[in-house]
Scaffold this active site. Structure first.
Site, short mmCIF file in Angstrom:
data_model
loop_
_atom_site.label_atom_id
_atom_site.label_comp_id
_atom_site.label_asym_id
_atom_site.label_seq_id
_atom_site.Cartn_x
_atom_site.Cartn_y
_atom_site.Cartn_z
CD1 TRP A 1 -2.35 -1.78 0.00
CD2 TRP A 1 -3.43 -0.70 1.64
NE1 TRP A 1 -3.63 -2.28 0.07
CE2 TRP A 1 -4.30 -1.64 1.07
CE3 TRP A 1 -3.86 0.09 2.70
CZ2 TRP A 1 -5.61 -1.80 1.51
CZ3 TRP A 1 -5.17 -0.07 3.15
CH2 TRP A 1 -6.03 -1.00 2.56
CG ASP B 1 1.97 -3.68 19.23
OD1 ASP B 1 0.97 -3.22 18.65
OD2 ASP B 1 1.92 -4.69 19.97
CE LYS C 1 -6.57 -6.82 6.13
NZ LYS C 1 -5.45 -7.63 5.62
#
Length: 209
Positions: A65, A99, A164
């Protein structure tokens, strides 16, 4: 028995993956991943990216992406990407490995974005799948909620959000939440997304003031 089932499933996935036409095209074109084609299809239908934009890419590795976004926003645009996994450098992409759920990583990401708002937030994040929907769907919904929180923090008025989402419990409520924040909201299932996958892409444009 469970290991045998998992082994058979893994073998089937590998066979499907390496015979997938989008995987083969990505390899032929030197692209980072087949996800490039998903974003290309969204761009063809929704015209999200324009030269000079600043884009935040969550769950960026291996870079499909980010690679696509850079090709659309030109040299004066900027992509700020984040992933738990490492990602090889891409010209025009400021990559942060860490993270996204960690407060320190989030703080660093927001510092890299700076004071100016961004025009696009996109998220291809997904948890490590266990194969059990009752476990996987809540984990996935947690990540997409964090992505929406990022929109609230950094997305400019009239900005766009691509995310998504795996269909299941919590999907309809999440969709309603997005519709309350954006003028136009569409659900896309790109051809490059495997038909048997629960994944869809919510494309939201026109962030409300």
């Amino acid at each position: 028995m469970a290991n045998k089932k998992r082994s058979a499933s893994s073998s089937r996935w590998l066979q499907e993956h390496f015979s997938d036409k989008y995987v083969l095209q990505a390899q032929k074109k030197g692209l980072r991943s087949r996800a490039w084609f998903k974003l290309d299809e969204i761009q063809q239908s929704d015209k999200i990216f324009k030269p000079g934009m600043t884009v935040v890419d969550l769950g960026a590795a291996p870079g499909g992406w980010s690679q696509y976004a850079v090709s659309q926003i030109s040299d004066n645009g900027r992509v700020i990407a984040c992933d738990l996994l490492p990602m090889d450098p891409i010209v025009g992409v400021d990559f942060l490995q860490g993270d996204f759920r960690d407060e320190l990583v989030l703080k660093t990401l927001l510092e890299r974005v700076g004071d100016n708002k961004v025009q696009v937030v996109m998220s291809d994040m997904a948890p490590n799948m266990s194969g059990t929907p009752a476990v996987d769907i809540p984990r996935s919904m947690y990540l997409v909620e964090l992505a929406l929180d990022m929109c609230r923090d950094v997305l400019a008025p009239e900005g766009s959000f691509i995310v998504k989402v795996f269909q299941g419990e919590g999907f309809d409520e999440y969709l309603r939440e997005i519709r309350s924040l954006f003028t136009n909201v569409k659900i896309r299932k790109p051809d490059a997304s495997r038909a048997r996958s629960r994944e869809v892409y919510i494309v939201a444009t026109g962030r409300k003031l």
